[in-house]
Design a protein around this motif. Structure first.
Motif, PDB file in Angstrom:
ATOM      1  N   UNK A 147       0.831  -1.203   0.000  1.00  0.00           N
ATOM      2  CA  UNK A 147       0.000   0.000   0.000  1.00  0.00           C
ATOM      3  C   UNK A 147       0.870   1.260   0.000  1.00  0.00           C
ATOM      4  N   UNK A 148       1.999   1.221   0.744  1.00  0.00           N
ATOM      5  CA  UNK A 148       2.761   2.453   0.949  1.00  0.00           C
ATOM      6  C   UNK A 148       3.965   2.620   0.029  1.00  0.00           C
ATOM      7  N   UNK A 149       4.546   1.484  -0.434  1.00  0.00           N
ATOM      8  CA  UNK A 149       5.799   1.624  -1.175  1.00  0.00           C
ATOM      9  C   UNK A 149       5.527   2.144  -2.582  1.00  0.00           C
ATOM     10  N   UNK A 150       6.588   2.708  -3.175  1.00  0.00           N
ATOM     11  CA  UNK A 150       6.489   3.200  -4.551  1.00  0.00           C
ATOM     12  C   UNK A 150       7.721   2.732  -5.319  1.00  0.00           C
ATOM     13  N   UNK A 151       7.642   2.809  -6.636  1.00  0.00           N
ATOM     14  CA  UNK A 151       8.803   2.553  -7.486  1.00  0.00           C
ATOM     15  C   UNK A 151       9.323   1.134  -7.369  1.00  0.00           C
ATOM     16  N   UNK A 152      10.658   1.004  -7.260  1.00  0.00           N
ATOM     17  CA  UNK A 152      11.296  -0.312  -7.252  1.00  0.00           C
ATOM     18  C   UNK A 152      10.796  -1.164  -6.101  1.00  0.00           C
ATOM     19  N   UNK A 161       7.965  -1.128  -4.522  1.00  0.00           N
ATOM     20  CA  UNK A 161       6.630  -1.647  -4.764  1.00  0.00           C
ATOM     21  C   UNK A 161       6.697  -2.853  -5.688  1.00  0.00           C
ATOM     22  N   UNK A 162       7.577  -2.743  -6.683  1.00  0.00           N
ATOM     23  CA  UNK A 162       7.738  -3.836  -7.633  1.00  0.00           C
ATOM     24  C   UNK A 162       8.230  -5.092  -6.922  1.00  0.00           C
ATOM     25  N   UNK A 163       9.211  -4.914  -6.011  1.00  0.00           N
ATOM     26  CA  UNK A 163       9.760  -6.064  -5.280  1.00  0.00           C
ATOM     27  C   UNK A 163       8.674  -6.714  -4.421  1.00  0.00           C
ATOM     28  N   UNK A 164       7.898  -5.885  -3.690  1.00  0.00           N
ATOM     29  CA  UNK A 164       6.840  -6.420  -2.826  1.00  0.00           C
ATOM     30  C   UNK A 164       5.789  -7.146  -3.659  1.00  0.00           C
ATOM     31  N   UNK A 165       5.385  -6.521  -4.775  1.00  0.00           N
ATOM     32  CA  UNK A 165       4.365  -7.144  -5.627  1.00  0.00           C
ATOM     33  C   UNK A 165       4.864  -8.470  -6.191  1.00  0.00           C
ATOM     34  N   UNK A 166       6.139  -8.508  -6.608  1.00  0.00           N
ATOM     35  CA  UNK A 166       6.686  -9.748  -7.166  1.00  0.00           C
ATOM     36  C   UNK A 166       6.674 -10.852  -6.118  1.00  0.00           C
ATOM     37  N   UNK A 167       7.022 -10.506  -4.861  1.00  0.00           N
ATOM     38  CA  UNK A 167       7.021 -11.506  -3.789  1.00  0.00           C
ATOM     39  C   UNK A 167       5.613 -12.049  -3.567  1.00  0.00           C
ATOM     40  N   UNK A 168       4.641 -11.128  -3.483  1.00  0.00           N
ATOM     41  CA  UNK A 168       3.258 -11.557  -3.260  1.00  0.00           C
ATOM     42  C   UNK A 168       2.797 -12.422  -4.423  1.00  0.00           C
ATOM     43  N   UNK A 169       3.059 -11.961  -5.653  1.00  0.00           N
ATOM     44  CA  UNK A 169       2.576 -12.695  -6.829  1.00  0.00           C
ATOM     45  C   UNK A 169       3.229 -14.064  -6.935  1.00  0.00           C
TER      46      UNK A 169
END
Lengths: 219, 220
Positions: free
Chosen positions: A40-45, A47-55
Motif C-alpha cells: 500500500x505504501x511503497x512506490x517505485x522499485x 513496490x515492484x519487489x513487494x508485488x513480485x514476492x506476493x505474486x
C-alpha cells in the motif's frame, strides 16, 4: 469396519491437520499484514519487489509449490521436515491472498481518516497503527474467516508429502478395507463438520458487518 | 543431490507437453463451473425449499477440500460401475468445487441490480424465464465478468490436482519425468516455473479483456 470406526480412524489425523493449520496461520498473518501494508505504501522499485514476492506466492498452484519446495530445497542444501515445508508453503500462499485483502481494505478507507490523524499531530506510523489498521482489520474479518477455511481445506494437500493428516488416514483406511463409499463419504463429512460452522459464521459476520458499516455512513 | 540446471532445461519440452491438457481442463472446468454455479443460484432464488437445499449444497461444497471431492468421485464412481476417463472425473470434480464459489459471484451480481428492474419486467407481462434471460442476465454479465475472470485463474491453479488421478497435465508430466529419472527436484521446479508463466499470461489476458469491456476501474 463400522462407520463409527472409520470416522474415528479419520479423526486420528485431526491433530496433524490442526497443527499444520495453526503453524500456517503463524506464517500467514504476519506475512499478510506486512506485505499488504508495504504494498500500500511503497512506490517505485520497492513496490515492484513487494508485488513480485506476493505474486510469486499467489500465482503458482499450491500443490506444485508444495512439491517444488519439498523436493528442491534439499537440492539447495536446506533440509526441512514435510511438516515445516507444508506449513510454510500453505501459510505464505494464504498470506499472499490475505495481503491483497489488507491492501484493498486500506485503500477503501476514507482519506479524511488519515488526514484527521495527521492534523492531530500523530506520526504517519501512529496513524497507521491506531487509526487505519484497526478499521481495515475489522473490515476484513469475513475475508479472514473465508481464507482460514481455505487454509484448513488446503491442508488436505500435505497428505501428499506423507504427513498423516485426515486425508492421509482416509487413504490408509482405503488401502486396508477397499470401502471407498463409506471412507470418502466419511472424509467429506469430517471436513464438513469442521468447516461448515465456520462457513456459516463467516456468512453471518459478512451480513452484520455490512449492516454496521452501512449505518456508520448515515451520520 | 545438487540442483542440475542443465537437466532442468533439458526436460522443459517434456514437461511442456502437458500444457495442452492443462489448458483443456481449465477451460472446460471453467465453463462447467459457471453453468453449474448459475444453476445453483437460480435454484436459490426459486421455491423456499429449493432455496434451503441449494444453500446447503453451496455451503457444503465450500466447506470440503477440492482434493477430497475429486478423490470421492474418482474412487466412488467406479465402485458403482461408472467407469469414466480420469480426465473427465477431474473436470467434473473441479467444475463441482468451483460452482459453489461462482454461485456466490452470481448472487452478488444479481443483488446489485435494482429490484425495480424485475418488477418492471413482471408488470410488462414477462414470465420468470424471460425476465432472467432478457432483463436480469444482460445487466448481471457486467457485474460478474471481473470476478469470473479471477475464478478462471483460480481454476487454472487447481488443475494440478488432476495429476493425482494420473492425468498427464503439466504437473503430471513433470512427475512422469521425475519417476523415470528418479530426480524430483528439477521436474517439480520446472513445472512450478511454467505454471507461474502460464498464470501470468492468463492474468494479463483477463486484465486486457476487462479493459476492453471498460470494466477495470481500479488497478489489480
Amino acid at each position: 469396519m463400522s462407520f463409527f470406526e472409520i470416522m474415528r480412524g479419520i479423526y486420528s489425523g485431526f491433530g496433524v491437520t490442526m497443527n499444520v493449520t495453526i503453524l500456517a496461520l503463524v506464517y500467514a498473518i504476519p506475512f499478510a499484514v506486512v506485505a499488504g501494508v508495504l504494498q500500500h505504501f511503497s512506490t517505485g522499485t520497492w513496490r515492484w519487489v513487494v508485488t513480485a514476492t506476493i505474486e510469486f506466492w499467489r500465482s503458482s498452484p499450491i500443490l506444485v509449490l508444495l512439491y517444488a519446495f519439498y523436493y528442491s530445497l534439499p537440492a539447495f542444501g536446506i533440509y526441512l521436515s514435510a511438516f515445516s515445508v507444508g506449513a510454510l508453503v500453505l501459510g505464505l500462499n494464504a498470506g499472499a491472498y490475505g495481503s491483497q485483502s489488507i491492501r484493498a481494505a486500506l485503500q477503501a478507507l476514507d482519506r479524511g481518516q488519515c488526514e484527521a490523524g495527521l492534523a492531530l499531530g500523530l506520526s504517519r506510523f501512529t496513524v497507521l497503527r491506531l487509526i487505519e489498521l484497526p478499521q481495515a482489520i475489522v473490515a476484513m474479518i469475513p475475508t479472514f474467516i473465508n481464507q482460514t477455511i481455505q487454509l484448513i481445506k488446503g491442508t488436505s494437500l500435505v497428505s501428499l508429502l506423507t504427513l498423516s493428516d485426515m486425508t492421509f488416514r482416509a487413504g490408509e483406511l482405503f488401502a486396508l478395507t477397499y470401502d471407498p463409499v463409506r471412507i470418502y463419504s466419511g472424509l467429506l463429512l469430517a471436513y464438513l463438520i469442521i468447516c461448515y460452522p465456520v462457513t456459516i459464521l463467516g456468512r453471518y459476520l459478512e451480513k452484520t458487518l455490512a449492516k454496521g458499516r452501512g449505518a456508520s455512513y448515515e451520520f | 543431490m545438487n540442483f542440475d540446471i542443465e537437466f532442468a532445461l533439458e526436460i522443459v519440452p517434456r514437461v511442456l507437453q502437458g500444457i495442452e491438457n492443462t489448458i483443456i481442463v481449465s477451460a472446460v472446468s471453467f465453463v462447467g463451473a459457471t453453468a453449474l454455479g448459475f444453476f445453483w443460484e437460480m435454484l436459490r432464488r426459486s421455491h423456499w425449499l429449493m432455496r434451503a437445499i441449494a444453500q446447503f449444497i453451496i455451503d457444503a461444497i465450500r466447506s470440503t477440500p477440492a482434493l477430497v471431492q475429486v478423490y470421492f468421485l474418482f474412487f466412488v464412481l467406479p465402485y458403482y460401475g461408472v467407469k469414466l476417463p480420469a480426465m473427465f472425473v477431474g473436470i467434473f470434480g473441479l467444475s463441482f468445487y468451483f460452482s459453489g464459489y461462482i454461485s456466490e459471484v452470481f448472487k452478488a451480481g444479481i443483488d446489485t441490480i435494482p429490484a425495480g428492474q424485475s418488477q418492471a419486467a413482471q408488470s410488462l407481462g414477462l414470465g420468470r424465464v424471460d425476465t432472467v434471460i432478457f432483463v436480469i442476465a444482460p445487466q448481471m454479465l457486467r457485474n460478474v465478468a471481473a470476478p469470473l475472470g479471477s475464478y478462471s485463474v483460480y481454476i487454472l491453479l487447481s488443475t494440478p490436482l488432476l495429476a493425482l488421478l494420473g492425468v498427464p497435465e503439466m504437473l503430471g508430466s513433470a512427475l512422469d519425468v521425475a519417476s523415470e529419472a528418479y530426480r524430483f527436484a528439477e521436474p517439480t521446479f520446472v513445472s512450478g516455473v511454467l505454471f507461474l508463466i502460464l498464470n501470468l499470461i492468463v492474468v494479463a489476458g483477463v486484465a486486457l479483456f476487462e479493459r476492453r469491456l471498460g470494466l477495470r476501474t481500479q488497478p489489480h
